[in-house]
Every structure is written in C-alpha cells, then in structure tokens.
Design a protein around this motif. Structure first.
Motif, short mmCIF file in Angstrom:
data_model
loop_
_atom_site.label_atom_id
_atom_site.label_comp_id
_atom_site.label_asym_id
_atom_site.label_seq_id
_atom_site.Cartn_x
_atom_site.Cartn_y
_atom_site.Cartn_z
N ALA A 183 29.57 60.53 22.74
CA ALA A 183 29.42 59.22 22.11
C ALA A 183 27.95 58.92 21.83
O ALA A 183 27.61 58.17 20.92
CB ALA A 183 29.99 58.13 23.00
N GLY A 184 27.06 59.49 22.61
CA GLY A 184 25.64 59.15 22.49
C GLY A 184 24.81 60.31 22.03
O GLY A 184 25.24 61.09 21.18
N TYR A 185 23.66 60.44 22.63
CA TYR A 185 22.70 61.39 22.09
C TYR A 185 22.25 62.47 23.05
O TYR A 185 21.32 63.19 22.77
CB TYR A 185 21.47 60.63 21.58
CG TYR A 185 21.84 59.57 20.59
CD1 TYR A 185 22.06 59.91 19.26
CD2 TYR A 185 22.01 58.24 20.97
CE1 TYR A 185 22.43 58.96 18.33
CE2 TYR A 185 22.38 57.28 20.05
CZ TYR A 185 22.58 57.64 18.74
OH TYR A 185 22.95 56.70 17.83
N SER A 186 22.90 62.57 24.22
CA SER A 186 22.42 63.58 25.16
C SER A 186 22.65 64.96 24.53
O SER A 186 23.67 65.21 23.92
CB SER A 186 23.14 63.46 26.50
OG SER A 186 24.50 63.72 26.35
N SER A 187 21.68 65.82 24.69
CA SER A 187 21.75 67.11 24.00
C SER A 187 22.52 68.12 24.83
O SER A 187 22.76 67.95 26.02
CB SER A 187 20.35 67.63 23.73
OG SER A 187 19.80 68.13 24.93
N LEU A 188 22.92 69.18 24.18
CA LEU A 188 23.65 70.24 24.86
C LEU A 188 22.76 70.88 25.92
O LEU A 188 23.24 71.27 26.98
CB LEU A 188 24.09 71.29 23.84
CG LEU A 188 24.98 70.77 22.72
CD1 LEU A 188 25.41 71.90 21.81
CD2 LEU A 188 26.19 70.05 23.29
N GLY A 189 21.47 70.97 25.64
CA GLY A 189 20.54 71.56 26.60
C GLY A 189 20.50 70.75 27.88
O GLY A 189 20.47 71.30 28.99
N GLN A 190 20.54 69.41 27.73
CA GLN A 190 20.53 68.54 28.91
C GLN A 190 21.78 68.75 29.74
O GLN A 190 21.73 68.82 30.95
CB GLN A 190 20.42 67.07 28.49
CG GLN A 190 19.03 66.70 28.01
CD GLN A 190 18.98 65.29 27.47
OE1 GLN A 190 19.92 64.83 26.84
NE2 GLN A 190 17.89 64.60 27.72
N LEU A 191 22.90 68.87 29.04
CA LEU A 191 24.17 69.06 29.73
C LEU A 191 24.09 70.27 30.64
O LEU A 191 24.56 70.27 31.76
CB LEU A 191 25.29 69.24 28.71
CG LEU A 191 26.67 69.55 29.31
CD1 LEU A 191 27.13 68.41 30.19
CD2 LEU A 191 27.68 69.82 28.20
N ARG A 192 23.44 71.31 30.15
CA ARG A 192 23.36 72.55 30.90
C ARG A 192 22.57 72.41 32.19
O ARG A 192 22.86 73.06 33.18
CB ARG A 192 22.71 73.60 30.00
CG ARG A 192 22.94 74.97 30.49
CD ARG A 192 22.51 75.95 29.46
NE ARG A 192 22.18 77.21 30.12
CZ ARG A 192 21.65 78.23 29.48
NH1 ARG A 192 21.38 78.12 28.21
NH2 ARG A 192 21.41 79.33 30.13
N SER A 193 21.56 71.53 32.17
CA SER A 193 20.74 71.43 33.37
C SER A 193 21.20 70.34 34.34
O SER A 193 20.65 70.19 35.42
CB SER A 193 19.27 71.21 32.99
OG SER A 193 19.18 70.16 32.07
N LEU A 194 22.23 69.58 33.96
CA LEU A 194 22.69 68.51 34.84
C LEU A 194 23.68 69.02 35.89
O LEU A 194 24.61 69.75 35.55
CB LEU A 194 23.38 67.41 34.03
CG LEU A 194 22.49 66.43 33.30
CD1 LEU A 194 23.36 65.47 32.50
CD2 LEU A 194 21.58 65.68 34.25
N PRO A 195 23.48 68.62 37.15
CA PRO A 195 24.44 69.02 38.17
C PRO A 195 25.70 68.16 38.13
O PRO A 195 25.83 67.21 38.90
CB PRO A 195 23.67 68.81 39.49
CG PRO A 195 22.64 67.78 39.18
CD PRO A 195 22.38 67.83 37.71
#
Ligand code: C2E
Ligand code: MG
Ligand code: MG
Ligand code: MG
Length: 292
Positions: A183-195
């Motif tokens: 829905a927003g703007y978080s990037s795919l790269g961020q998703l990868r680094s989030l626990p």
C-alpha cells in the motif's frame, strides 16, 4: 463578484478547518477517559488457512464506543492517540486484553494465534519488548502464539533503529507481521533486511482484480512468491469475494483474512466459530457485518 466568491470559499474552508480541530480536541479529551470509563472493546477477525478455510488465528481490532459520539472508527481515533501520546496506554491495554483472550482460547484447546497492531510510537517506546515479555508471562501465553503487526509507516522511519527494535521483540519469541504491504512505499530491499515472519498483503492489491482486470493477479502473484522466497508466511488481507479468494489461492497464498471469512467480532462470537470447527464443520459461518 469573483472576489466575494473567493471570500466565501475561504470562509467555508476556515469553518471546516475549525470543525476538524474541534473534533480532534473532543476526541483527545474523551479518549483520555475511555479506558477508565470502560468504552473500549476488542473485536477479533478470523485468519484462515487456504484453501481449507480453517480458522488458525485472529487479529485483535480496537473499538471505541462513546455514549454521545457513538462508535468512533480506529482510522479516526488511532491517529489522535498517536499525536497525543495516549497510544502507549491504549496499546498496553490492547496487549493485555489480547493475551488474556488468547490464554482463554488456548486453555479451551483451540489451536490459534492472536495478532495485535502496533503503532510505530509504541515500538519505539523504552523497553516495549520487556512489556511484551511481561504480558506473555502474566497470562502464561507461549510467545509464538502472539503476532505483532507493524505497518509500512514504521518502515519509513530510521531503518537501523527499526531493525534493532524488531530484533528485540523477536528475541522474546513472538512473531512479527508486516501489515499493509504493497500500500505504501517501502522498497523490496527494505523488506529483505527486516526481521519479520509474516507478510500481510494490503487489501488494495487483493481488491484490484475486480477493478482493473488482468492487472492485479500478477501483482498478488509476485508478492506471494517474493514473500515465500524470503522464507516468510504470506497472508492476503481484505478478501471479500470468491473471485478474490481464487486469485489469492492460485498465487499460492496459504493464509487469508477478509469479509468473505468474517469481520471482526466479539471474542465470544469467534469462540462459537472455533467450537463449531472443532466439532467437525468444514467452514466457519460468515460473521454479520454489524458487529464489525
Ligand atoms: P489493519 O491492521 O490493516 O486492519 C484491517 C482493517 O481492514 C480493519 O479495519 C478491518 O475491519 C478491515 N477489513 C477486514 N476485512 C476487510 C474486507 O474484507 N474489506 C475491507 N474493505 N476491509 C476489511 P479497522 O478495524 O477499522 O482498523 C483500521 C486500522 O486501525 C487497522 O488496519 C490498524 O492499522 C488500526 N488499528 C486497529 N486496532 C488497532 C490497535 O489496537 N492498535 C493500533 N495501533 N492500531 C489499530
Ligand atoms: Mg493489522
Ligand atoms: Mg492491514
Ligand atoms: Mg490498515
């Protein structure tokens, strides 16, 4: 004449703005007493396994019933609570009630988890992880039965800080869900680094198939695959029609939530559905809209 029209417009705008400010301040004042005056309730929306539609969990959603203002929607009062700092007290109440309810269901033999929504402010409060650990202990709830949902808004803030906070939470054994993904703007790269453990696909993506034919199925498809490739569980939100359910299932998504399976209902109502399930009925009865 044109000048007069402009002036009227400015006055109308000013009036609307004043009304909003007044509403905000009324909500803030009243919200301060909502817990003590017993005006808050939790409703629980079922999360089902797909394609079986068996209830595997429930999301706790906050409701505020005020004697004069009526039912105020969380989309209106949560921001007020966040701005005024009341969210920490409300959140603590939600956490306590959710753990209490979860403990009750577990004791009754229901194999479910409960998820709780977290505002970024709560996440960043001093020792929030300690608060969670205390609540789990107080009610004797196994940590893996609790899911904490954070939104993409939290992701927009300092990433290192966010990763650290989520890491602390996860160390208590709870699972983390990333809410409203897409829905927003978080990037795919961020998703990868989030626990995180669970990816919740926002209802806007799920609803697309019916509004923009041929476009959305690939989006849901890609997000489900992405989540699975990252080792996450994927949950599709806002499933409202059999067609939407079909798209989500075809994409390989194994968890779903939405009006098709039931809106948020008081705990007793969900318990009835859970009992029906255990006695062998194949699918939960859809809950009435009015209770949401
Ligand atoms: P959310 O966490 O994304 O919750 C899902 C929202 O979508 C809920 O609205 C739910 O009733 C609604 N929904 C469920 N199924 C469907 C469907 O099939 N179609 C459509 N159109 N909508 C559906 P609700 O309960 O009004 O909550 C709105 C938001 O308020 C939540 O979004 C969450 O961000 C926030 N919220 C609710 N309870 C809490 C809470 O205890 N703490 C915090 N911090 N935020 C909360
Ligand atoms: Mg949520
Ligand atoms: Mg959501
Ligand atoms: Mg939302």
């Amino acid at each position: 004449y044109a000048k007069q029209r402009g002036k009227n417009r400015v006055e109308r705008y000013q009036k609307r703005y004043d009304e909003l400010l007044r509403r905000h301040s009324v909500l803030e004042t009243e919200l301060r007493h909502a817990i003590a005056r017993d005006q808050l309730r939790l409703v629980f929306q079922p999360v089902v396994a797909l394609p079986s539609m068996r209830i595997v969990g429930a999301e706790a959603l906050l409701r505020w019933y005020h004697p004069e203002l009526g039912a105020v929607r969380p989309d209106e009062f949560i921001p007020v609570a966040e701005e005024s700092g009341l969210i920490n007290r409300l959140g603590a109440w939600v956490l306590q009630q959710s753990c209490r309810q979860l403990a009750q269901w577990l004791v009754a033999g229901h194999d479910v988890w409960v998820s709780v929504n977290l505002s970024p402010k709560e996440l960043h409060a001093a020792d929030y992880a300690g608060q969670v650990a205390d609540a789990l202990e107080e009610y004797g709830v196994p940590a893996q039965r609790l899911v904490l949902e954070v939104t993409e808004h939290a992701v927009a803030t300092d990433m290192d800080e966010l990763i650290a906070r989520l890491g602390e939470l996860r160390a208590t054994g709870v699972r983390i869900a990333l809410d409203d993904f897409g829905a927003g703007y978080s990037s795919l790269g961020q998703l990868r680094s989030l626990p995180v453990d669970i990816l919740k696909i926002d209802h806007a993506l799920v609803a697309e198939p019916e509004s923009r034919t041929g476009m959305a199925a690939p989006l849901v498809d890609v997000v489900v695959r992405l989540g699975h490739r990252l080792g996450l569980e994927v949950l599709a939100e806002g499933i409202g029609t059999p067609a939407q359910r079909a798209v989500v299932e075809e994409a390989g998504c194994r968890l779903g939530q939405g009006s098709l399976f039931g809106w948020g209902v008081p705990a007793e109502h969900l318990e009835v559905q859970l009992r029906t399930l255990r006695s062998g009925a194949a699918r939960p009865a859809p809950a009435p809209r009015a209770a949401a």
